[in-house]
Scaffold this motif. Sequence first.
Motif, mmCIF file in Angstrom:
data_model
loop_
_atom_site.group_PDB
_atom_site.id
_atom_site.type_symbol
_atom_site.label_atom_id
_atom_site.label_comp_id
_atom_site.label_asym_id
_atom_site.label_seq_id
_atom_site.Cartn_x
_atom_site.Cartn_y
_atom_site.Cartn_z
ATOM 1 N N UNK C 169 0.788 -1.173 -0.002
ATOM 2 C CA UNK C 169 -0.041 -0.182 0.037
ATOM 3 C C UNK C 169 0.927 1.130 0.041
ATOM 4 N N UNK C 172 2.286 2.078 -3.410
ATOM 5 C CA UNK C 172 1.159 2.364 -4.709
ATOM 6 C C UNK C 172 1.518 3.831 -5.265
ATOM 7 N N UNK C 176 3.013 4.230 -9.188
ATOM 8 C CA UNK C 176 2.371 5.122 -10.223
ATOM 9 C C UNK C 176 3.456 6.088 -11.131
ATOM 10 N N UNK C 177 4.422 6.503 -10.085
ATOM 11 C CA UNK C 177 5.439 7.266 -10.635
ATOM 12 C C UNK C 177 6.344 6.557 -11.598
ATOM 13 N N UNK C 179 5.292 4.150 -13.333
ATOM 14 C CA UNK C 179 4.609 3.736 -14.474
ATOM 15 C C UNK C 179 4.656 4.592 -15.553
ATOM 16 N N UNK C 180 4.517 6.036 -15.002
ATOM 17 C CA UNK C 180 4.188 7.426 -15.648
ATOM 18 C C UNK C 180 5.784 7.805 -16.375
ATOM 19 N N UNK C 191 1.936 -0.523 -14.797
ATOM 20 C CA UNK C 191 0.545 0.100 -14.900
ATOM 21 C C UNK C 191 -0.310 -0.915 -14.131
ATOM 22 N N UNK C 192 -0.009 -2.182 -14.269
ATOM 23 C CA UNK C 192 -1.178 -3.216 -13.500
ATOM 24 C C UNK C 192 -0.857 -3.140 -12.123
ATOM 25 N N UNK C 193 0.243 -3.244 -11.580
ATOM 26 C CA UNK C 193 0.687 -3.157 -10.203
ATOM 27 C C UNK C 193 0.296 -1.928 -9.582
ATOM 28 N N UNK C 195 -2.451 -0.176 -9.946
ATOM 29 C CA UNK C 195 -3.958 -0.402 -9.758
ATOM 30 C C UNK C 195 -4.605 0.949 -10.384
ATOM 31 N N UNK C 196 -4.016 1.561 -11.320
ATOM 32 C CA UNK C 196 -4.746 2.709 -11.822
ATOM 33 C C UNK C 196 -4.439 4.073 -10.883
ATOM 34 N N UNK C 197 -3.451 4.231 -9.938
ATOM 35 C CA UNK C 197 -3.254 5.478 -9.153
ATOM 36 C C UNK C 197 -3.111 6.421 -9.977
ATOM 37 N N UNK C 198 -3.969 7.757 -9.878
ATOM 38 C CA UNK C 198 -3.833 8.919 -10.542
ATOM 39 C C UNK C 198 -3.516 10.004 -9.496
#
Lengths: 407, 168, 442
Positions: C169, C172, C176-177, C179-180, C191-193, C195-198
């Motif tokens: 947790x 998370x 996302x950072x 991923x971006x 992206x998968x792990x 969980x779509x954090x924006x």
Amino acid sequence: MNKTAAKITESVFFNRSLLRMTGVSIVIGLVSFIILLSGKHPERAWQAYLTNFLFWSSVAQGGLLFSAVMQVARGRWGRSLTGPAEALAGFFPVSFLLYLILFLGYKQVFPWRYMELGEKAAWLNLPGLFARDTAGFLILYGLGFIYLYHSWAFRLNRKTDAGKTREYLNRLWNSRSVDPDRFRARMTLFAVLYIIAYAVILSLIAYDLIMALDPHWYSALFGAYHFVKAFYMALGVLIILASILHMNPQIPFALRPSQFHDLGKLFFAFCLVWADFFYCQFMVIWYGNISEETAYVIARTMASPWRPMAWLVFIVSFGIPFLILLNRKIKSNPKWMSLLSALVLLGLWLEHTLLIGPSLNPHVHTLQLGIFDGLIFVGFIGLMTLVVASVLHVLPELAESRISEGS
Amino acid sequence: MADDRTIMGIFSDEETTLSAVRALKETPWSIENVMSPIPSREIADELSTKPSRVGYFTLAGGIIGFFTGFALSAYTALQWQLVVSGKPIVALVPFFIVGFEFTILFAVFGNVVGLILKMKLPDYRGLADHDSRCTGACFCVVAVCPVSDEQKLLNFLKNSGADTRILS
Amino acid sequence: MSENANPLTFGDIDRRVLATLAPASRGYWAAVGLLAFGVLIGAGCWAYQIAAGVGVAGMNNPVAWGTYLINFVFWVGIAHSGTLISAILHLMRASWRNPIVRAAETMTVFAVCVAGLFPFIHLGRVWMVYYMLPIPNQRNLWQNFQSPLMFDVLAISTYLTVSTLFWYTGMLPDLAVVRDRSTGKKKKIFTIISLGWTGAQEQWRHYTRAYLFFAALATPLVISVHSVASWDFTLGVVPGWHSTIFAPYFVAGAIHSGLSMVLTLMIPMRRIFNYEKIITIDVLENVAKAIIFTGFIVAFAYGTEFFMAWYSQNPVELEVFRNRPFGDYAAGFWIMAVCNTILPVVFFFRFARRSLSILFMVSILVNIGMWFERFVIIVTSVSRDFIPHAWGLYAPTWVEFGIMIGSFSLFFFLFVLFVKHLPSVSMTEMKEMLGKRGGHGG
């Protein structure tokens, strides 16, 4: 020097009505003590005395610990609270006096004098105990005062005139120049030394004055249990004191709700730590089931007449505060927190009685707690109130909150 | 809606974002979302968000766990009723530890379940409009205005110090 | 004394941390290979033990608990300070912890994994662990929930579960950072792990609350887990073990060894990854100060135990505590006493707290000392208990040494894999720390 009808310099802290109330309660306590002492069971009087002496000394010692810990850990939220906490330490000289008076009851307070001790007599003998505990108190209180000397150099402004005591104290600081950096470093040093002394000396007191009452029983965690309990109690008293100061519009002491919240969280944390330290001892002794160890615990928690008191302590000082303090909002409410703290302190006073009572009154069938014990407690409450009010009267800067501190 | 424009303003620090959000609240346009790389209490206060209710899931989990722990250990002890080491068959003192561990475990499960349900994660649809600067160093404010006000909103955001991007 | 001259920006942090996730050098893979080899040694020894029986280890009568228990307690202890740093210091709002939170929490998860292996190893016939799990079965067999060994099963599994969830947790927003800022397959995985954090306010709202609850729950959990581990010993009547002080003493000792392991990991890591501006010397100094504190608690516990042994005047207790400093395992005792209580005193001096070599050396020695503390507690008490004619000695065998090498290798193997594939510094917490210092003062 006018010794007759001394004019009491009045202030918001210290006025005639306070003096009257505390004076009356102290007298009530004293009279109750004498009544018990002259009765059939003088050990009851000394039981009450020892209970209260330990209780209020712990509050004072724990109070200064709060300030010392805030200094070492550089916790900003607690800065305003260190003033009232240090005011509690004003009880130190009174505590030392009470300690000396305790030995007047040596016939009742040290039941091990009548028991077979074997090699243990090298530790449990009256002169040795007196010597080491006196040294302990002197070291602890001495370090505490040195710490306060440095702390108050920053806190106090030199110009207030609040009587002769204050003039004398002002001279103490004015006589030598204060180099802020060195003082701060020494303040931290003495805070650390006080913390170490707190752990060691409070353990010593616990072993000598409480645990030794049953000389063939021992628990290695007993000392730590005592000093953790002392801090828990000190936090409770600090909450009450801070709330009183905060709610009085005449005193320039105001705390933000978040500071009350943090204090409440610390109180909750130490409720858990105290209960945990109790459980650690209880669980180990219960599980090992060794008769040398279990007798002490059974007498206090499972056998009558002390069993109901044990449950009362558990519910009042752990169960109720645990459930109530889970709630977020109540921690920021000074009135409700004071009420809760008062309840917890009552429970812990009973706990002190619970530890001491069975040893001083073995083989009894009825609970050794009566109206006079309560009145003696009232007397000591008056004594503590008087001491703290006097300290705040002489050093009103302790009750000034530092609004600039961020949190 | 078809005649609305969704525009994202990308700010470089929290202060300008805050003032922009405050100013936007005065306008008839609505703030759809604010993305940030760190949580910001001030922005949350400005958007008048309610406190999260995740805690109720945690509490429920904890209570269930407490009783489960005691129930499991008591039930299993009562199956055979063997006296072990002279302890009572249903011994509350050691069972407390079982109850305690289950309390924490189930409270954490409640916490996670609450988090998943409340955050509605995993949710990959929001990534379509996501700007990678929002998780890095910038604060992104997504505002909605009618098509007619598109230029006004763009200018407003640019004047507040933001880069802009039209999302839809 | 921090780097005020050149303050970090959010972008700096991202770049520095993401740079560590770039493809690795040959040296890195060589280290991984070496550590994997160590793991294989351990696995091989364990496989041999399963085939030949637990008798190939040194445990026997009277010392039935040896290095397997020592290592178990050692690794659980190391795990604890990770939770201290991530959970307890979060509750205390001590922001100096932010640079090391991620690595500390990771240390916890991996240390619990390694610790959790040891009860399995110690069983010999590993499949027997089935009987420790409360699974309904035809024979209506259940565990004895009054046993401290069962408490261990529950506590360690709870700790592993909670720590892993807390760790994930916490990661998370950082995932996302990554991923971006990544492309291709890496982007897909992250992206998968993530969980779509924006970073939307709605997400932060629930996230910060849940994180607070995680911290608030992990704190009593930490205390309970090592208390439970200590109760493995104290709930019996073995002299030298049956002592009420064990629970808090073990917790303090655990944090003592864990903080030292944090130093051992952080000092090389910050050098290799150029984290000097992020994991500043101030952070390491604060860890050193905490080590002084825990060292004192451990010293206090040692002193109390000796005093109580004398005070009890119990001949068996007296013998146990005479045997520890002067008996067959005296060397272990003195290593323990010196490394744990006397060495940390050097951190009273500022130059020592800020010297990387002293910090590193002391951290290793404290961990050696803490390992020997468990050795002294476990082995000396059991080698001499009540009946003199049942006294005996213990020495670990090569199988135990192999498994120990395997356990240390496994821990560092997992950690080294982690630092190159997941962000080893919490970018989010670092930015929070900067945000507070930069914008709003105080």
